[in-house]
Design a protein around this motif. Sequence first.
Motif, PDB file in Angstrom:
ATOM      1  N   ALA A  38     119.248  54.618   6.934  1.00  0.00           N
ATOM      2  CA  ALA A  38     118.223  53.581   7.084  1.00  0.00           C
ATOM      3  C   ALA A  38     118.250  52.611   5.905  1.00  0.00           C
ATOM      4  O   ALA A  38     118.071  51.395   6.080  1.00  0.00           O
ATOM      5  N   ILE A  39     118.491  53.136   4.705  1.00  0.00           N
ATOM      6  CA  ILE A  39     118.579  52.285   3.521  1.00  0.00           C
ATOM      7  C   ILE A  39     119.800  51.366   3.629  1.00  0.00           C
ATOM      8  O   ILE A  39     119.734  50.174   3.318  1.00  0.00           O
ATOM      9  N   ASN A  40     120.912  51.932   4.087  1.00  0.00           N
ATOM     10  CA  ASN A  40     122.132  51.139   4.244  1.00  0.00           C
ATOM     11  C   ASN A  40     121.964  50.049   5.305  1.00  0.00           C
ATOM     12  O   ASN A  40     122.496  48.943   5.160  1.00  0.00           O
ATOM     13  N   VAL A  41     121.224  50.369   6.355  1.00  0.00           N
ATOM     14  CA  VAL A  41     120.940  49.381   7.400  1.00  0.00           C
ATOM     15  C   VAL A  41     120.125  48.220   6.817  1.00  0.00           C
ATOM     16  O   VAL A  41     120.428  47.044   7.053  1.00  0.00           O
ATOM     17  N   LEU A  42     119.108  48.552   6.038  1.00  0.00           N
ATOM     18  CA  LEU A  42     118.273  47.509   5.451  1.00  0.00           C
ATOM     19  C   LEU A  42     119.083  46.630   4.494  1.00  0.00           C
ATOM     20  O   LEU A  42     118.884  45.411   4.452  1.00  0.00           O
ATOM     21  N   LYS A  43     119.972  47.242   3.752  1.00  0.00           N
ATOM     22  CA  LYS A  43     120.814  46.474   2.822  1.00  0.00           C
ATOM     23  C   LYS A  43     121.603  45.399   3.566  1.00  0.00           C
ATOM     24  O   LYS A  43     121.715  44.258   3.113  1.00  0.00           O
ATOM     25  N   ILE A  44     122.143  45.759   4.725  1.00  0.00           N
ATOM     26  CA  ILE A  44     122.912  44.795   5.529  1.00  0.00           C
ATOM     27  C   ILE A  44     121.996  43.714   6.094  1.00  0.00           C
ATOM     28  O   ILE A  44     122.295  42.519   6.034  1.00  0.00           O
ATOM     29  N   LEU A  45     120.843  44.134   6.625  1.00  0.00           N
ATOM     30  CA  LEU A  45     119.898  43.185   7.223  1.00  0.00           C
ATOM     31  C   LEU A  45     119.353  42.205   6.193  1.00  0.00           C
ATOM     32  O   LEU A  45     119.055  41.047   6.524  1.00  0.00           O
ATOM     33  N   ASN A  46     119.214  42.673   4.973  1.00  0.00           N
ATOM     34  CA  ASN A  46     118.631  41.834   3.927  1.00  0.00           C
ATOM     35  C   ASN A  46     119.473  40.583   3.654  1.00  0.00           C
ATOM     36  O   ASN A  46     118.965  39.581   3.163  1.00  0.00           O
ATOM     37  N   LEU A 144     118.922  50.577  22.305  1.00  0.00           N
ATOM     38  CA  LEU A 144     120.279  50.250  21.873  1.00  0.00           C
ATOM     39  C   LEU A 144     120.786  51.443  21.074  1.00  0.00           C
ATOM     40  O   LEU A 144     120.071  51.967  20.207  1.00  0.00           O
ATOM     41  N   LEU A 145     122.004  51.895  21.379  1.00  0.00           N
ATOM     42  CA  LEU A 145     122.549  53.093  20.755  1.00  0.00           C
ATOM     43  C   LEU A 145     123.806  52.771  19.957  1.00  0.00           C
ATOM     44  O   LEU A 145     124.590  51.904  20.335  1.00  0.00           O
ATOM     45  N   VAL A 146     123.968  53.522  18.858  1.00  0.00           N
ATOM     46  CA  VAL A 146     125.152  53.362  18.014  1.00  0.00           C
ATOM     47  C   VAL A 146     125.713  54.739  17.690  1.00  0.00           C
ATOM     48  O   VAL A 146     125.052  55.758  17.878  1.00  0.00           O
ATOM     49  N   LYS A 147     126.937  54.761  17.171  1.00  0.00           N
ATOM     50  CA  LYS A 147     127.563  56.025  16.789  1.00  0.00           C
ATOM     51  C   LYS A 147     126.938  56.572  15.510  1.00  0.00           C
ATOM     52  O   LYS A 147     126.333  55.835  14.726  1.00  0.00           O
ATOM     53  N   ASP A 148     127.131  57.857  15.298  1.00  0.00           N
ATOM     54  CA  ASP A 148     126.622  58.533  14.115  1.00  0.00           C
ATOM     55  C   ASP A 148     127.051  57.811  12.835  1.00  0.00           C
ATOM     56  O   ASP A 148     128.230  57.522  12.643  1.00  0.00           O
ATOM     57  N   ASN A 149     126.063  57.506  12.002  1.00  0.00           N
ATOM     58  CA  ASN A 149     126.271  56.942  10.664  1.00  0.00           C
ATOM     59  C   ASN A 149     126.889  55.538  10.663  1.00  0.00           C
ATOM     60  O   ASN A 149     127.407  55.086   9.647  1.00  0.00           O
ATOM     61  N   ASP A 150     126.804  54.835  11.777  1.00  0.00           N
ATOM     62  CA  ASP A 150     127.349  53.476  11.858  1.00  0.00           C
ATOM     63  C   ASP A 150     126.258  52.470  11.480  1.00  0.00           C
ATOM     64  O   ASP A 150     125.641  51.826  12.332  1.00  0.00           O
ATOM     65  N   ALA A 151     126.026  52.336  10.178  1.00  0.00           N
ATOM     66  CA  ALA A 151     124.967  51.450   9.686  1.00  0.00           C
ATOM     67  C   ALA A 151     125.247  49.996  10.030  1.00  0.00           C
ATOM     68  O   ALA A 151     124.325  49.227  10.339  1.00  0.00           O
ATOM     69  N   GLN A 152     126.511  49.607   9.999  1.00  0.00           N
ATOM     70  CA  GLN A 152     126.877  48.219  10.295  1.00  0.00           C
ATOM     71  C   GLN A 152     126.482  47.847  11.721  1.00  0.00           C
ATOM     72  O   GLN A 152     125.871  46.797  11.953  1.00  0.00           O
ATOM     73  N   ASN A 153     126.796  48.697  12.668  1.00  0.00           N
ATOM     74  CA  ASN A 153     126.466  48.408  14.062  1.00  0.00           C
ATOM     75  C   ASN A 153     124.965  48.493  14.307  1.00  0.00           C
ATOM     76  O   ASN A 153     124.415  47.712  15.085  1.00  0.00           O
ATOM     77  N   MET A 154     124.288  49.438  13.637  1.00  0.00           N
ATOM     78  CA  MET A 154     122.835  49.521  13.813  1.00  0.00           C
ATOM     79  C   MET A 154     122.176  48.239  13.318  1.00  0.00           C
ATOM     80  O   MET A 154     121.261  47.715  13.975  1.00  0.00           O
ATOM     81  N   ALA A 155     122.636  47.724  12.182  1.00  0.00           N
ATOM     82  CA  ALA A 155     122.095  46.459  11.670  1.00  0.00           C
ATOM     83  C   ALA A 155     122.379  45.320  12.655  1.00  0.00           C
ATOM     84  O   ALA A 155     121.518  44.457  12.897  1.00  0.00           O
ATOM     85  N   TYR A 156     123.577  45.320  13.237  1.00  0.00           N
ATOM     86  CA  TYR A 156     123.932  44.291  14.222  1.00  0.00           C
ATOM     87  C   TYR A 156     123.013  44.366  15.439  1.00  0.00           C
ATOM     88  O   TYR A 156     122.548  43.335  15.949  1.00  0.00           O
ATOM     89  N   GLN A 157     122.738  45.582  15.917  1.00  0.00           N
ATOM     90  CA  GLN A 157     121.877  45.750  17.093  1.00  0.00           C
ATOM     91  C   GLN A 157     120.445  45.302  16.786  1.00  0.00           C
ATOM     92  O   GLN A 157     119.769  44.712  17.636  1.00  0.00           O
ATOM     93  N   ILE A 158     119.986  45.588  15.578  1.00  0.00           N
ATOM     94  CA  ILE A 158     118.653  45.132  15.174  1.00  0.00           C
ATOM     95  C   ILE A 158     118.611  43.605  15.151  1.00  0.00           C
ATOM     96  O   ILE A 158     117.654  42.983  15.631  1.00  0.00           O
ATOM     97  N   LYS A 159     119.638  43.010  14.589  1.00  0.00           N
ATOM     98  CA  LYS A 159     119.721  41.540  14.548  1.00  0.00           C
ATOM     99  C   LYS A 159     119.715  40.957  15.962  1.00  0.00           C
ATOM    100  O   LYS A 159     119.086  39.920  16.225  1.00  0.00           O
TER     101      LYS A 159
END
Length: 200
Positions: A38-46, A144-159
Motif C-alpha cells: 500500500a505504501i509503494n502504491v501511494l508512492k507511485i500515485l503521489n 479491478l484486480l491485479v497480481k500479487d505484489n504488483d504495486a505498479q499495476n494497482m496504482a495504474y488501476q486506481i488512476k
Amino acid sequence: YIPNCIDSSIYKFKLRKKIRPRIIWLRSFHEIYNPTMAINVLKILNDYYSDSQLTMIGPDKDGSLKRCQELSKKYSLSHKINFVGYLKKNKWMKIAKDYDIFINTSKIDNMPVSILEMMALGLPIVSTDVGGIPFILEHGKNSLLVKDNDAQNMAYQIKYLIDNPSFAYKISMKAFENSKRFSTDLVVPEWSKIIKKYSI
C-alpha cells in the motif's frame, strides 16, 4: 460452500460522483496481507496526484506496522499516510465515508469480510487476485484486480478509477448489488441447516 457474511443493515451505501486519490486500507498489519504494498502504491500515485492520501486501519500482528511507518519516512510520505491502529466497526465506517477507493493487498487470503464490507459501503475496490478473492470479485465487473505484489499495476488501476468516475460508479454499484448475496439473512439459515443435519 457457505460464504462469510455481513449484516447488510448496518452498512450505509454512499454514491461517489467524483473519485479522489483518497485511499483506505483495512486489515491486520501482517506480512500475509502485504501492507507495505500500500505504501509503494501511494508512492507511485503521489507522482500524479499531489493530494493523494492513504489511511491504514488495523492492529499490528508481526511488526509490519513499524515497517510501514519506516517505509513511509523513507519515501517522505509520512504526512500523507494516517496509521490509526485498531478501530471498532462504527469508528472506521465513519472514516470510510470520506474515502473514495479501497485497496486490498493480500498475498494470501480466503474470503475477506473487509471486502464484503467495502462492497456494501460503495467504495470502488482494487485488490490482488489471490486465494478466494476471485470468487467474490470479478475484474472489470465489480472491482479491478491485479497480481500479487504488483504495486505498479494497482496504482495504474486506481488512476483509471480517478480518471473514469462513471466506470468507478458502475463497478461500485455492481459490487453493492453482489454484497447482498452475503447478507446474514441468506447465509445464516444455510449454517443452521448444516448444524441441524449433523447435530447428534
